[in-house]
Design a protein around this motif. Sequence first.
Motif, PDB file in Angstrom:
ATOM      1  N   GLU A  51       0.854  -1.566   0.227  1.00 43.17           N
ATOM      2  CA  GLU A  51      -0.381   0.342   0.305  1.00 43.17           C
ATOM      3  C   GLU A  51       0.508   1.058   0.042  1.00 43.17           C
ATOM      4  O   GLU A  51       0.629   2.472  -0.927  1.00 43.17           O
ATOM      5  CB  GLU A  51      -1.260   0.535   1.218  1.00 43.17           C
ATOM      6  CG  GLU A  51      -1.458   0.940   1.316  1.00 43.17           C
ATOM      7  CD  GLU A  51      -2.226   0.992   2.811  1.00 43.17           C
ATOM      8  OE1 GLU A  51      -3.123   2.047   3.018  1.00 43.17           O
ATOM      9  OE2 GLU A  51      -2.433   0.139   3.512  1.00 43.17           O
ATOM     10  N   LYS A  52       1.867   1.319   0.831  1.00 41.83           N
ATOM     11  CA  LYS A  52       2.436   1.942   0.848  1.00 41.83           C
ATOM     12  C   LYS A  52       4.586   2.573   0.267  1.00 41.83           C
ATOM     13  O   LYS A  52       4.776   3.286  -0.040  1.00 41.83           O
ATOM     14  CB  LYS A  52       3.249   2.740   2.574  1.00 41.83           C
ATOM     15  CG  LYS A  52       1.847   2.599   2.813  1.00 41.83           C
ATOM     16  CD  LYS A  52       1.302   3.366   3.149  1.00 41.83           C
ATOM     17  CE  LYS A  52       0.205   4.021   4.149  1.00 41.83           C
ATOM     18  NZ  LYS A  52      -0.442   4.825   4.030  1.00 41.83           N
ATOM     19  N   GLU A  53       4.361   1.540  -0.990  1.00 44.36           N
ATOM     20  CA  GLU A  53       4.962   1.129  -1.872  1.00 44.36           C
ATOM     21  C   GLU A  53       6.196   1.552  -1.093  1.00 44.36           C
ATOM     22  O   GLU A  53       7.519   2.351  -1.790  1.00 44.36           O
ATOM     23  CB  GLU A  53       4.695   2.134  -2.947  1.00 44.36           C
ATOM     24  CG  GLU A  53       3.809   2.061  -3.637  1.00 44.36           C
ATOM     25  CD  GLU A  53       3.175   3.351  -5.033  1.00 44.36           C
ATOM     26  OE1 GLU A  53       4.584   3.603  -5.418  1.00 44.36           O
ATOM     27  OE2 GLU A  53       2.396   3.835  -4.928  1.00 44.36           O
ATOM     28  N   MET A  54       6.773   0.113  -0.193  1.00 46.82           N
ATOM     29  CA  MET A  54       7.543   0.699   0.136  1.00 46.82           C
ATOM     30  C   MET A  54       9.448   0.412  -0.087  1.00 46.82           C
ATOM     31  O   MET A  54       9.081  -0.190  -0.542  1.00 46.82           O
ATOM     32  CB  MET A  54       8.033   0.343   2.127  1.00 46.82           C
ATOM     33  CG  MET A  54       6.716   1.051   2.807  1.00 46.82           C
ATOM     34  SD  MET A  54       6.540   0.171   4.579  1.00 46.82           S
ATOM     35  CE  MET A  54       8.066   0.153   4.804  1.00 46.82           C
ATOM     36  N   TYR A  55      10.323   0.918   0.408  1.00 45.86           N
ATOM     37  CA  TYR A  55      11.510   0.377  -0.320  1.00 45.86           C
ATOM     38  C   TYR A  55      12.239  -0.449   1.426  1.00 45.86           C
ATOM     39  O   TYR A  55      11.894  -0.365   2.317  1.00 45.86           O
ATOM     40  CB  TYR A  55      12.482   1.577  -0.757  1.00 45.86           C
ATOM     41  CG  TYR A  55      11.932   2.051  -1.694  1.00 45.86           C
ATOM     42  CD1 TYR A  55      12.610   1.484  -2.965  1.00 45.86           C
ATOM     43  CD2 TYR A  55      10.780   2.795  -2.184  1.00 45.86           C
ATOM     44  CE1 TYR A  55      12.037   1.880  -4.168  1.00 45.86           C
ATOM     45  CE2 TYR A  55      10.025   3.461  -2.974  1.00 45.86           C
ATOM     46  CZ  TYR A  55      11.431   3.166  -4.087  1.00 45.86           C
ATOM     47  OH  TYR A  55      10.684   3.425  -5.700  1.00 45.86           O
ATOM     48  N   ALA A  73      10.766 -11.547   7.901  1.00 48.34           N
ATOM     49  CA  ALA A  73      11.624 -10.977   6.299  1.00 48.34           C
ATOM     50  C   ALA A  73      10.975 -10.198   6.045  1.00 48.34           C
ATOM     51  O   ALA A  73       9.940 -11.690   5.209  1.00 48.34           O
ATOM     52  CB  ALA A  73      13.092 -11.147   6.570  1.00 48.34           C
ATOM     53  N   LEU A  74      10.853  -9.015   5.327  1.00 43.87           N
ATOM     54  CA  LEU A  74       9.918  -8.366   4.082  1.00 43.87           C
ATOM     55  C   LEU A  74      11.326  -7.238   3.291  1.00 43.87           C
ATOM     56  O   LEU A  74      11.538  -6.650   4.094  1.00 43.87           O
ATOM     57  CB  LEU A  74       8.546  -7.900   3.985  1.00 43.87           C
ATOM     58  CG  LEU A  74       7.808  -8.143   3.186  1.00 43.87           C
ATOM     59  CD1 LEU A  74       7.433  -8.711   2.134  1.00 43.87           C
ATOM     60  CD2 LEU A  74       6.660  -7.462   4.014  1.00 43.87           C
ATOM     61  N   ASN A  75      11.695  -7.641   2.680  1.00 44.49           N
ATOM     62  CA  ASN A  75      11.672  -6.514   1.711  1.00 44.49           C
ATOM     63  C   ASN A  75      10.980  -6.530  -0.257  1.00 44.49           C
ATOM     64  O   ASN A  75      11.070  -7.908  -0.680  1.00 44.49           O
ATOM     65  CB  ASN A  75      12.986  -5.909   1.394  1.00 44.49           C
ATOM     66  CG  ASN A  75      14.662  -7.416   1.085  1.00 44.49           C
ATOM     67  OD1 ASN A  75      13.487  -8.134   0.641  1.00 44.49           O
ATOM     68  ND2 ASN A  75      15.150  -7.260   1.587  1.00 44.49           N
TER      69      ASN A  75
END
Length: 492
Positions: A51-55, A73-75
């Motif tokens: 949703e936040k288009e995270m990096y 873990a997530l990326n």
Amino acid sequence: MRLLLLLTLLLITDSCGTSKGVTTENMSKFREENPTFSTQFENNVKDIYLEKEMYGDFIFAVVDENGLAYSFALNREILQGKESSLNNDAPIYIASSTKSFTGTLLKILEEDNVLDLNKSLHEYLPELDFKDSIDTKNITIKNLLNHTHGTFSTPMTWKTAFLGYSGGNKELINDMNTDFLFDPSGRYRYSNVGPIVAGMVAEKVTGKNWKKLMEEHIFSPLNMKNTSAHVSDFDFKDIRPSLTVTKERGIVEKGFYKSDITMHASGGIISTINDMSKWLAANINQDKTLLDDDSWEELHTSTATQDKKYYTYQRSGYSLGWDIAKYKNNKILTRFGGLAGISFHISFMPDKNIGVIAFSNDNRAYLLPHLMANYAYNIINEQPADSILKIEKTSFDKSVKRENDIQYPDDSEVLAANNGNDKIIGTYKNTENWPIIKIYKEGGHYIFNWGVLKGKIFRSDKGGYRSNLGVLSRNFQIKKDSLLTGSLIYKK
């Protein structure tokens, strides 16, 4: 393009999962006792990330009395099914969570009869006298650890946290003696100063510096083999970096802005999820490897009063390194930390024998570790976790929007290297012993190098120049042979 990225990520999220190095037996037990936890937790983290288009990285762990019980873990690499170096053994900077380690170290030294936390600063470090303006006989070592000592020094704080220094403790003590503020009220005032000075006391009475003492008394006994107070003990490229990000531009800056000299007793530890799980379990269990029951009790009990709210945590006190707070009527001990884009969360509920660790490094998501820590606690404690998450996420949403709206200089604003601008090149020195500033040419631009930090020079809208040094931005002006930045004056 952005929509395509999101659709692609949604199609391949099944590759997300638990990081390496999980304690299998304890993990199986946790799953049996909390059968829906992983699905609920992981789905919500993925949804927020997309949703936040995270990096960058998000890594999380649940710890109980038996150690590491769950991790995730997530990326973007993991979401795309690619190999990622983000796992339970990835080096992460814990920032101000270091303070709980320092408080524990000083308590260990007291238990070993090396020092007494109730004795005065004057007795252990008489050379720190604030030019006799402060009676250090009235400041105890405990006051240093629980932020009731009342002292503050800007140059000492900036040098230890950001810029570096070359004169050891002698230089820092001179800075505090000559440039300081003092609040005689004895009230809780949070800063880096107290634990750093406590670290100096530990060095004075043992002959070993704070970093060596941490290794001997905490890291080694707990078998924290991948934890250190030295950046140089790690392959620099492996340390998870700070990310400065905006929605429109993506990653604006990326880097890790610490060196050995700026790793200190208030914010100077690099560790891993596996090792931090050992530390958290030791606190949950009050592990006799480190301390006896009475010492642990003081480490986990308020020694100073505070009345502050941070995010959802109403803080009532501070021990010797932990904030004492309430969350959903449960006592919770927390110790958070941040640097540039890094946000680190560690906490535990002593009455529940459960704790969490969370890390993210996208600057817009500094509340994400706290948001997801709360969600984990609420699932485990059988609260209406999803509805609470929806309410608490509103603060997170606002913080992300604020960070997205920040304007950072881009390459079009870089000060171009040419003969006219070359006049700013040089070495600038300050008479008050602040680190030197060097300006030099690199390629088609100029570099502002202040102590151990450096960054490109941009034109400033307010006139003069600006440089982003990773952990901070600095505006400055140059008039003839003088460089002015803030209240500081430098001469070429």
